[in-house]
Design a protein around this motif. Structure first.
Motif, PDB file in Angstrom:
ATOM      1  N   UNK A  41      43.197 -21.766  41.063  1.00 40.95           N
ATOM      2  CA  UNK A  41      42.431 -20.513  41.041  1.00 40.95           C
ATOM      3  C   UNK A  41      40.992 -20.955  40.768  1.00 40.95           C
ATOM      4  N   UNK A  63      42.202 -20.713  49.289  1.00 42.86           N
ATOM      5  CA  UNK A  63      42.737 -20.764  47.927  1.00 42.86           C
ATOM      6  C   UNK A  63      42.293 -19.486  47.224  1.00 42.86           C
ATOM      7  N   UNK A  64      42.851 -19.222  46.045  1.00 40.87           N
ATOM      8  CA  UNK A  64      42.411 -18.046  45.291  1.00 40.87           C
ATOM      9  C   UNK A  64      41.029 -18.353  44.691  1.00 40.87           C
ATOM     10  N   UNK A  65      40.080 -17.464  44.946  1.00 38.11           N
ATOM     11  CA  UNK A  65      38.707 -17.720  44.505  1.00 38.11           C
ATOM     12  C   UNK A  65      38.157 -16.502  43.772  1.00 38.11           C
ATOM     13  N   UNK A  66      37.607 -16.751  42.597  1.00 38.71           N
ATOM     14  CA  UNK A  66      36.926 -15.690  41.847  1.00 38.71           C
ATOM     15  C   UNK A  66      35.451 -16.048  41.757  1.00 38.71           C
ATOM     16  N   UNK A  75      33.899 -19.337  30.757  1.00 40.83           N
ATOM     17  CA  UNK A  75      34.583 -18.303  29.967  1.00 40.83           C
ATOM     18  C   UNK A  75      35.600 -17.539  30.808  1.00 40.83           C
ATOM     19  N   UNK A  76      35.271 -17.238  32.060  1.00 37.97           N
ATOM     20  CA  UNK A  76      36.246 -16.548  32.916  1.00 37.97           C
ATOM     21  C   UNK A  76      37.481 -17.444  33.110  1.00 37.97           C
ATOM     22  N   UNK A  78      38.445 -19.694  31.114  1.00 33.88           N
ATOM     23  CA  UNK A  78      39.099 -19.718  29.803  1.00 33.88           C
ATOM     24  C   UNK A  78      40.061 -18.540  29.653  1.00 33.88           C
ATOM     25  N   UNK A  79      39.636 -17.370  30.114  1.00 31.73           N
ATOM     26  CA  UNK A  79      40.507 -16.192  30.081  1.00 31.73           C
ATOM     27  C   UNK A  79      41.758 -16.409  30.913  1.00 31.73           C
ATOM     28  N   UNK A  80      41.574 -16.977  32.100  1.00 28.77           N
ATOM     29  CA  UNK A  80      42.732 -17.265  32.969  1.00 28.77           C
ATOM     30  C   UNK A  80      43.637 -18.304  32.294  1.00 28.77           C
ATOM     31  N   UNK A  82      44.054 -18.937  29.196  1.00 28.43           N
ATOM     32  CA  UNK A  82      44.737 -18.413  28.013  1.00 28.43           C
ATOM     33  C   UNK A  82      45.858 -17.440  28.332  1.00 28.43           C
ATOM     34  N   UNK A  83      45.941 -17.015  29.585  1.00 26.11           N
ATOM     35  CA  UNK A  83      46.939 -16.012  29.930  1.00 26.11           C
ATOM     36  C   UNK A  83      47.922 -16.543  30.969  1.00 26.11           C
ATOM     37  N   UNK A  86      51.656 -16.695  30.181  1.00 26.08           N
ATOM     38  CA  UNK A  86      52.245 -15.362  29.988  1.00 26.08           C
ATOM     39  C   UNK A  86      52.556 -14.693  31.317  1.00 26.08           C
ATOM     40  N   UNK A  87      51.622 -14.802  32.276  1.00 28.17           N
ATOM     41  CA  UNK A  87      51.832 -14.116  33.548  1.00 28.17           C
ATOM     42  C   UNK A  87      52.726 -14.914  34.496  1.00 28.17           C
ATOM     43  N   UNK A  91      49.434 -21.617  38.297  1.00 27.37           N
ATOM     44  CA  UNK A  91      48.012 -21.326  38.175  1.00 27.37           C
ATOM     45  C   UNK A  91      47.304 -22.519  37.541  1.00 27.37           C
TER      46      UNK A  91
END
Lengths: 294, 391
Positions: A41, A63-66, A75-76, A78-80, A82-83, A86-87, A91
């Motif tokens: 990602x 690919x998946x791109x943000x 930081x973004x 980091x959010x991915x 950290x989760x 769970x999801x 990834x």
């Protein structure tokens, strides 16, 4: 040892991308896809890599791109990171950021995420200036280089970012060059199997900004390593190990003359002989500094 | 039913505890800090199963929240004042990505000079970002609206982030009895996390690369459509919540003794409680005054306001913020809506309580009585916008 013929044939950078001819970021993204595959990602702050994707609803990256604001990439991701457990699903958060987004505007976020040891790979694609806005100096622009905001040549040295990241005590730091894809891909794959924050600093000569012919991107990148101006290493557990071919250039006599590397680039055109001497001293001191961590 | 004595900040933390949040991230800033501390404790003690990411700035707090929310996680963050201003760029990015996130904003002055006391300028500074913007009057409403915001923001007709404002210290650090709903009630009220797409799914999505201008304008338009949809959703959610808890706030606005009033006092936040007390006193004295509380500033309750403005002679709007060189934020909005009426009431705005200056019963009483008497005598007011200066 990884061999070219063993690399996947899948294309992650598709034809029709909108990068300049000879773009090192386009090369780098191909290697990134080959190294890590479809689990990426990719988090991309404002940069040439935001542009080379082309216009929506299409995209040149398979690919998946943000795409994210300039200072927010670490930081973004980091959010991915950290989760992601769970999801579920596969990834691998990867930041793909330029030198400005990494060493300048995004540095606080980068440092914060590294200190938290978030489980992600951060790649700084270092083309040594703000290229996407039209070649302005960054803190990773080298001494003496012309940019549109240093028309007489930059008077300061390049910040030693890989070592700064090393001192964050993260599990893996490496430098790489787009001229040495097997080395870059191997380092990415090693990073993939390490838990925590992984930092890879990719040297990426930019024909548009550095003023050389677009056919010579790989040649310039190789000369940077062969002249000792860019040093390839990796560091695990805080200990630096020079990686080939830079390990042979510890012996200065084996390096190609710096002048060969500098004279091929228009951005160093106005460098006088005494400036080249200063440049050489700065390169020597970088070697001395890095050697202290081996 | 469990009644707990809670500060506004702890009411926020209780709401988050009940809302099955996957990830919490925040950076401390006065007066928001006790939210962060309480939630951090909850996570460490295993009271809730959320991840807590202790970031190095507010900008990163919202960026981390965004990253996690992109992957189908319910997230929460909280901030105040300068922290909120530091997030500003990310606020736009989150709304533009149509990713639901809930944030508490404990309102506080903006420097210089350094000042931790309450005003609404920080909240109002985020007016145009595409976030739903709610504001609470008391700690019970803080808890209830925080829970409701998860439901509203994750409704497919909305899919926008939302913030809840609460007055710094006046609510954040003041204890009140709060009815905390049972876990199973909140669980049945909040559905599983819902959002338009996930960046951690199997689909190869590219988010946010270059658009055609026409496509981008359509995206902007879609946000406006969703804001309009949100009005209906907010009312539905209020109704459903009231069936479960017995508490209704009327949706976007709350009308207090409005139905037969000739004059309306308009406000937002904690001081609306004082306005209601003053209204009661004035009613006893024969003044036909009602109070209109702005519960949602975005979407702005246009239809509700036009409806109540229709039957009154005068409206007095109190703002705890100012758009320099123009009017108080709520005043400007109400004034604009009054022009939709053929027979429009006199609409006057008062800027008060900036930088934490106290505004109490006496100040409201004088302003309201003065306004009503002037409109009754002349049919208009000499000053349509005025500062209630201290001293």
């Amino acid at each position: 040892m990884l061999r070219i013929q063993d690399l996947p044939k899948d294309k992650y950078l598709l034809p029709g991308h909108t990068a300049c001819p000879g773009c090192p970021e386009a090369l780098g993204l191909r290697y990134l896809g080959m190294a890590l595959g479809k689990d990426i990602v990719l988090v991309v702050p404002a940069s040439c890599s935001s542009i080379l994707q082309g216009t929506m609803p299409g995209s040149s990256l398979a690919m998946r791109v943000v795409n994210v604001p300039f200072a927010s990439a670490a930081a973004v991701a980091s959010g991915i990171a950290n989760i992601k457990e769970l999801v579920g699903g596969n990834v691998v958060p990867v930041v793909w950021a330029g030198d400005g987004a990494t060493a300048d505007i995004g540095f606080a976020g980068l440092s914060g995420s590294a200190e938290r040891n978030d489980d992600l790979i951060y790649v700084c694609v270092d083309n040594e200036a703000y290229m996407n806005t039209g070649i302005q100096r960054s803190s990773l622009t080298p001494y003496g280089a012309w940019t549109t905001t240093t028309i007489k040549g930059k008077s300061e040295d390049k910040k030693e970012l890989p070592l700064i990241m090393l001192l964050h005590k993260i599990p893996y730091v490496a430098t790489a060059s787009i001229a040495f894809p097997i080395d870059f891909i191997s380092k990415l794959r090693k990073a993939l199997n390490i838990r925590g924050f992984k930092y890879i600093h990719l040297h990426a000569p930019c024909p548009t900004g550095w003023r050389f012919d677009p056919s010579k991107t790989v040649e310039v990148a190789r000369l940077a390593v062969e002249s000792g101006a860019w040093i390839l290493f990796e560091a695990e557990g805080g200990r630096v190990r020079l990686t080939p071919p830079s390990n042979t250039y510890l012996d200065k006599s084996r390096r190609k003359p710096l002048k060969e590397y500098l004279s091929i680039q228009g951005r160093f055109r106005s460098l006088r002989d005494e400036d080249v001497k200063v440049f050489e001293k700065l390169v020597d001191s970088t070697w001395e500094l890095i050697i202290k961590f081996t | 039913m469990v009644i707990k004595v809670l500060t506004g900040n702890y009411a926020v933390a209780e709401a988050v505890r009940l809302s099955n949040v996957d990830l919490i991230t925040a950076y401390p800033i006065t007066p928001q800090t006790t939210i962060v501390e309480r939630l951090s404790e909850y996570v460490d003690l295993g009271v809730i199963k959320s991840r807590f990411v202790r970031v190095e700035s507010e900008f990163s707090a919202l960026a981390v929240a965004y990253g996690a929310a992109l992957c189908n996680a319910r997230v929460f963050t909280a901030t105040s004042s300068h922290g909120l201003l530091y997030m500003h760029e990310m606020l736009w990015w989150v709304a533009g990505s149509r990713i639901p996130i809930v944030m508490a904003v404990v309102t506080r002055s903006i420097g210089p000079p350094w000042n931790i006391w309450n005003e609404h300028s920080d909240f109002m500074d985020q007016r145009d970002c595409g976030w739903l913007m709610a504001f609470a009057e008391n700690n019970q409403e803080v808890l209830d609206t925080t829970i409701q915001l998860f439901r509203i923001t994750e409704d497919e007709r909305v899919y926008l982030p939302g913030m809840l404002g609460l007055d710094g210290f006046l609510l954040s650090h003041t204890s009140e009895p709060v009815d905390v709903p049972e876990e199973h009630i909140v669980k049945s009220f909040l559905k599983p996390r819902s959002q338009p797409y996930s960046m951690c799914g199997t689909e190869l999505i590219t988010l946010g690369n270059l658009p055609k201008a026409e496509d981008h304008m359509m995206m902007r338009y879609d946000i406006q459509v969703s804001m309009e949809n949100a009005k209906k959703v907010i009312k539905e959610v209020d109704l459903e919540y009231s069936k479960l808890t017995g508490r209704s706030y009327g949706g976007l606005v709350e009308c207090y003794r409005c139905s037969d009033s000739s004059y309306l006092v308009v406000g937002m936040g904690g001081w609306v409680g004082t306005m209601k007390d003053v209204c009661d006193e004035l009613r006893d004295l024969g003044y036909k005054v009602g109070v209109l509380k702005i519960r949602f500033f975005r979407p702005f309750p246009e239809e509700d306001i036009i409806e109540v403005l229709r039957s009154v002679k005068g409206v007095l709007v109190f703002d705890r913020s100012i758009s320099y060189g123009s009017l108080g934020h709520i005043h400007a909005e109400v004034l604009a809506r009054s022009y939709r009426l053929g027979n429009r009431p006199v609409v006057k705005g008062i800027i008060a309580g900036l930088a934490g200056v106290d505004v109490g019963v006496k100040e409201f009483m004088n302003s309201i009585v003065g306004f009503v008497n002037e409109v009754e005598e002349r049919g208009y007011v000499e000053k349509y916008s005025e500062w209630l200066l201290p001293g």
